[in-house]
Design a protein around this motif. Structure first.
Motif, short mmCIF file in Angstrom:
data_model
loop_
_atom_site.label_atom_id
_atom_site.label_comp_id
_atom_site.label_asym_id
_atom_site.label_seq_id
_atom_site.Cartn_x
_atom_site.Cartn_y
_atom_site.Cartn_z
N GLU A 247 -28.98 11.33 -21.15
CA GLU A 247 -27.89 10.45 -21.58
C GLU A 247 -27.15 11.05 -22.78
N VAL A 248 -25.82 10.97 -22.73
CA VAL A 248 -24.95 11.34 -23.85
C VAL A 248 -24.25 10.07 -24.32
N VAL A 249 -24.20 9.84 -25.64
CA VAL A 249 -23.64 8.61 -26.18
C VAL A 249 -22.67 8.92 -27.32
N GLY A 250 -21.93 7.90 -27.73
CA GLY A 250 -21.14 7.96 -28.95
C GLY A 250 -21.84 7.15 -30.02
N ASP A 251 -22.28 7.79 -31.07
CA ASP A 251 -23.09 7.14 -32.11
C ASP A 251 -22.21 6.83 -33.32
N LYS A 252 -21.96 5.53 -33.57
CA LYS A 252 -21.11 5.12 -34.70
C LYS A 252 -21.89 5.09 -36.01
N VAL B 66 -18.05 0.14 -25.20
CA VAL B 66 -18.89 -0.34 -24.10
C VAL B 66 -20.28 0.24 -24.34
N ALA B 67 -21.31 -0.59 -24.20
CA ALA B 67 -22.67 -0.14 -24.51
C ALA B 67 -23.12 0.97 -23.56
N ALA B 68 -23.79 1.96 -24.13
CA ALA B 68 -24.35 3.05 -23.31
C ALA B 68 -25.46 2.50 -22.43
N PRO B 69 -25.69 3.12 -21.27
CA PRO B 69 -26.65 2.56 -20.31
C PRO B 69 -28.09 2.44 -20.82
N MET B 70 -28.60 3.46 -21.49
CA MET B 70 -29.99 3.46 -21.96
C MET B 70 -30.10 3.18 -23.45
N SER B 71 -29.00 3.31 -24.18
CA SER B 71 -28.99 3.11 -25.63
C SER B 71 -27.90 2.10 -25.97
N PRO B 72 -28.17 0.79 -25.78
CA PRO B 72 -27.12 -0.22 -25.90
C PRO B 72 -26.49 -0.33 -27.28
N HIS B 73 -27.14 0.21 -28.32
CA HIS B 73 -26.56 0.16 -29.65
C HIS B 73 -25.54 1.29 -29.87
N GLN C 157 -22.30 3.82 -28.00
CA GLN C 157 -21.19 3.68 -27.06
C GLN C 157 -21.39 4.54 -25.81
N GLU C 158 -20.90 4.04 -24.71
CA GLU C 158 -20.89 4.79 -23.46
C GLU C 158 -19.91 5.96 -23.57
N VAL C 159 -20.29 7.12 -23.05
CA VAL C 159 -19.41 8.28 -22.94
C VAL C 159 -19.11 8.50 -21.47
N SER C 160 -17.85 8.68 -21.13
CA SER C 160 -17.48 8.74 -19.71
C SER C 160 -16.36 9.75 -19.50
N GLY C 161 -16.11 10.03 -18.21
CA GLY C 161 -14.90 10.74 -17.81
C GLY C 161 -13.88 9.66 -17.44
N TYR C 162 -12.79 9.58 -18.18
CA TYR C 162 -11.91 8.42 -18.06
C TYR C 162 -11.22 8.36 -16.70
N ILE C 163 -11.28 7.13 -16.11
CA ILE C 163 -10.56 6.81 -14.87
C ILE C 163 -9.69 5.59 -15.16
N ASP C 164 -8.41 5.65 -14.82
CA ASP C 164 -7.49 4.54 -15.05
C ASP C 164 -7.59 3.56 -13.88
N PHE C 165 -8.29 2.43 -14.09
CA PHE C 165 -8.45 1.42 -13.05
C PHE C 165 -7.38 0.32 -13.16
N ASN C 166 -6.31 0.55 -13.97
CA ASN C 166 -5.25 -0.43 -14.17
C ASN C 166 -5.80 -1.75 -14.72
N VAL C 167 -6.79 -1.63 -15.61
CA VAL C 167 -7.33 -2.79 -16.32
C VAL C 167 -7.09 -2.55 -17.81
N SER C 168 -7.40 -3.56 -18.59
CA SER C 168 -7.14 -3.46 -20.03
C SER C 168 -8.21 -2.60 -20.70
N MET C 169 -8.28 -1.33 -20.30
CA MET C 169 -9.23 -0.39 -20.87
C MET C 169 -8.53 0.95 -21.02
N PRO C 170 -7.72 1.09 -22.08
CA PRO C 170 -6.92 2.32 -22.23
C PRO C 170 -7.79 3.53 -22.51
#
Length: 628
Positions: A455-460, A380-387, A389-402
């Motif tokens: 902002e903290v991101v995942g840089d591939k 998922v694209a990071a908020p300020m750096s769309p290239h 990945q978003e870094v988050s604290g995982y919440i299980d919303f019972n959607v297809s996002m393991p």
């Protein structure tokens, strides 16, 4: 016999002759400057206004305790500390309130001496600067007398404050350049930078004229250009870095400002490593509770952080987010900076006995201590750096996002492939197992919904060594109790309220002196010290500035029409004083309109000094070229 003696006396010549010319007017105004600034500076023997601020740094210098002040380079604090050193001050005084009586170990006269001398010497510098600009000694005398009798300049010079040294070095720099001698500026505050830029512009203009001067040989032009570059570019940089080197060499003990620097730097200070790691384990184990500090200090030093706030479902540009818990980098120590290093194969969150140490190449999970969310990243694209990945604290919303919360520890400065992760010493990259993205500080600030945190991101695409992708454990403790889902953490937060200072003012108020500052109030007699200007000088200076601008524009338009009202030499003199004094006023005044800081009347004093010099030039021009 007498004739023989006379011949001998005539044949003997003295080995050298010294001739001296003394400008008695210059001597007189210098003496008057010293008297008005130095007489009775012991009064009051109490902390006056910003002495409560600068005194803290002086004490830290005396105790050789590390500090950093973002208001300016260390030179200003160093000259104040030099005065304290001359007086034998040991640094033992509590600078906690304005009006506090100085104890017997505080050499008040010595603390205030250097600003007073700098303020006094600014008076003859004003005289010499006007003479160097080509004005008469009578005009120079008027300028120096106006500087001498200006209330605000006198008051500011008599206390342990930095505006007087700043004005002294600004005037000295311009005078030195005009004399083609020691043409560089010693900046005591970053506001001096604008005058330095003005000086660079003036030097560039003169150099351009020199290049076009056919009477000068190519060798002479190159020598002049080299001399200006050396004096105005190389030497200031060397001195600037030299002052920081001296600052860091003198202050080798751990102090209150350590957290502004890297953990490795803190550990290099005497008592720094012990202060950080006191009671802390050196080796990180599964179950350790840690704070992770970014190795990058751009834009500011910060710690990996999370809090009970989610990313917006949609951003302002229409892009969507995971709506999971925000993970940021926070530039202050906070209870929400703590994370638990968890073994993915175990459920408990405590350190075993013996501890199972984390090594290079191990897979871990990081669980946020306050909210129990796992550090997660996904496609998922990071908020300020769309290239990225978003870094988050995982919440299980019972959607297809393991959950994708596995991270590999890579110790960058390891000496072996199974090296143990160590507090402070190990530089670590956290590589996401699923996507190979590296946990990285992007450097961008989040909007209001992210509380302006970083902002903290995942840089591939991460390659090589970048400080923004390297972290180290700064604070560390072993989790011993059996808390699982609900963990109680001691909330150590300080509520700060930003309020307007009682005596703050805006730049527009300075022109007409619509504000003042109460510097000191006697607790019993009601005696007071206020920073307030001479209304005659301030008003005349403003009128003089307006008259100069009108005259200059009039002459400029007339010259465009090939109408010469004044001789060419007078026009050049008027242009030069406009650049030096008018420009000096502008660069020391206009930048305050865009500064987001609390402003006071004393911020106007450097600009006021240049305005007073311009006033004397306008008076001579009116008398010599217009009224006659």
């Amino acid at each position: 016999m007498l004739l023989f003696q006379e011949m001998i006396l005539r044949s003997v010549k003295l080995p050298f002759t010294v001739k001296a010319e003394i400008n008695l007017v210059l001597v007189a105004i210098t003496v008057l400057g010293l008297v008005t600034r130095l007489y009775g500076i012991n009064f009051p023997k109490a902390v006056v206004f910003d002495e409560v601020y600068y005194g803290q740094f002086v004490s830290l210098y005396m105790k050789q305790v590390f500090f950093m002040d973002e208001s300016g380079p260390p030179f200003g604090h160093m000259i104040l500390a030099f005065g304290a050193y001359l007086g034998g001050f040991d640094g033992n005084f509590v600078w906690n309130r304005i009006g506090a009586e100085y104890s017997c170990n505080v050499p008040v006269w010595s603390l205030r001496m250097i600003p007073a001398v700098a303020g006094a010497l600014s008076v003859p510098l004003g005289y010499l600067l006007m003479v160097e600009l080509g004005y008469t000694h009578y005009t120079a005398l008027v300028a120096s007398l106006l500087l001498l009798m200006e209330n605000s300049l006198i008051a500011q010079s008599r206390f342990m404050l930095l505006e007087s040294p700043l004005i002294f070095f600004l005037l000295l720099a311009i005078l030195s350049y005009l004399r083609f001698q020691n043409s560089m500026s010693l900046r005591v505050k970053y506001m001096g930078l604008f005058t330095y830029i003005l000086l660079l512009g003036l030097a560039a203009f003169h150099t351009w004229q020199l290049i076009g001067d056919k009477t000068q040989s190519s060798v002479m032009v190159l020598v002049q250009v080299f001399a200006r570059c050396l004096a105005l570019l190389v030497l200031p940089v060397v001195l600037y870095l030299g002052f920081f080197y001296a600052h860091l060499s003198l202050l080798y003990r751990s102090g209150p400002h350590d957290q502004m620097m890297s953990s490795a730097f803190q550990a290099s200070l005497q008592g720094g490593l012990a202060r950080i790691t006191q009671g802390q384990p050196l080796e990180v184990a599964f179950g350790s509770q840690v704070t992770l500090r970014s190795k990058s200090s751009k834009p500011v030093p910060c710690w990996l952080h999370s809090h009970k706030a989610n990313y917006p479902i949609r951003y302002e540009n229409g892009r969507g987010s995971s709506h999971q818990q925000q993970v940021t980098c926070y530039p202050f120590k906070d209870v929400n900076n703590w994370w638990i290093v968890k073994d993915p194969g175990r459920q408990d969150l405590v350190v075993s006995n013996p501890p199972l140490l984390v090594r290079h190449g191990d897979i871990i999970q990081l669980k946020h201590g306050m909210t129990s969310r796992f550090l997660n990243t996904h496609d998922v694209a990071a908020p300020m750096s769309p290239h990225s990945q978003e870094v988050s604290g995982y919440i299980d919303f019972n959607v297809s996002m393991p959950a994708q919360n596995l991270w590999r520890v890579e110790i960058v400065n390891r000496e072996s492939n199974r090296e143990v992760w160590k507090t402070i010493l190990s530089e670590v990259q956290l590589v996401h197992v699923n996507t190979s993205a590296v946990l990285k500080l992007s450097g961008s600030s989040l909007p209001e919904w992210g509380f302006r945190q970083l902002e903290v991101v995942g840089d591939k695409t991460y390659k090589g060594y970048q400080q923004s992708g390297v972290w180290n454990v700064e604070e560390h403790r072993y989790g011993r109790s059996q808390e699982q889902k609900e963990r109680e953490w001691k909330m150590l937060s300080v509520k700060t309220e930003v309020s307007e200072h009682k005596y703050s003012s805006s730049p527009l108020e300075w022109i007409a002196m619509d504000s003042n500052i109460a510097y000191w109030l006697h607790p019993s007699s009601n005696a007071q010290i206020h920073l307030i200007g001479n209304i005659v000088t301030w008003t005349m200076g403003t009128v003089g500035l307006a008259v100069f601008a009108a005259l200059f524009l009039w002459y400029l338009l007339r010259r465009q029409r090939k109408i010469t009202d004044i001789p060419e030499g007078t026009w050049r003199q008027l242009t030069q004083v406009g650049v030096v004094c008018g420009g000096g006023w502008a660069v020391n005044y206009l930048p305050f309109f865009i500064m987001e800081k609390t402003l006071f009347l004393y911020h106007y004093l450097p600009a006021l000094s240049f305005k007073i010099l311009l006033l004397s030039a306008v008076l001579e021009h009116l008398h010599t070229d217009i009224l006659r």
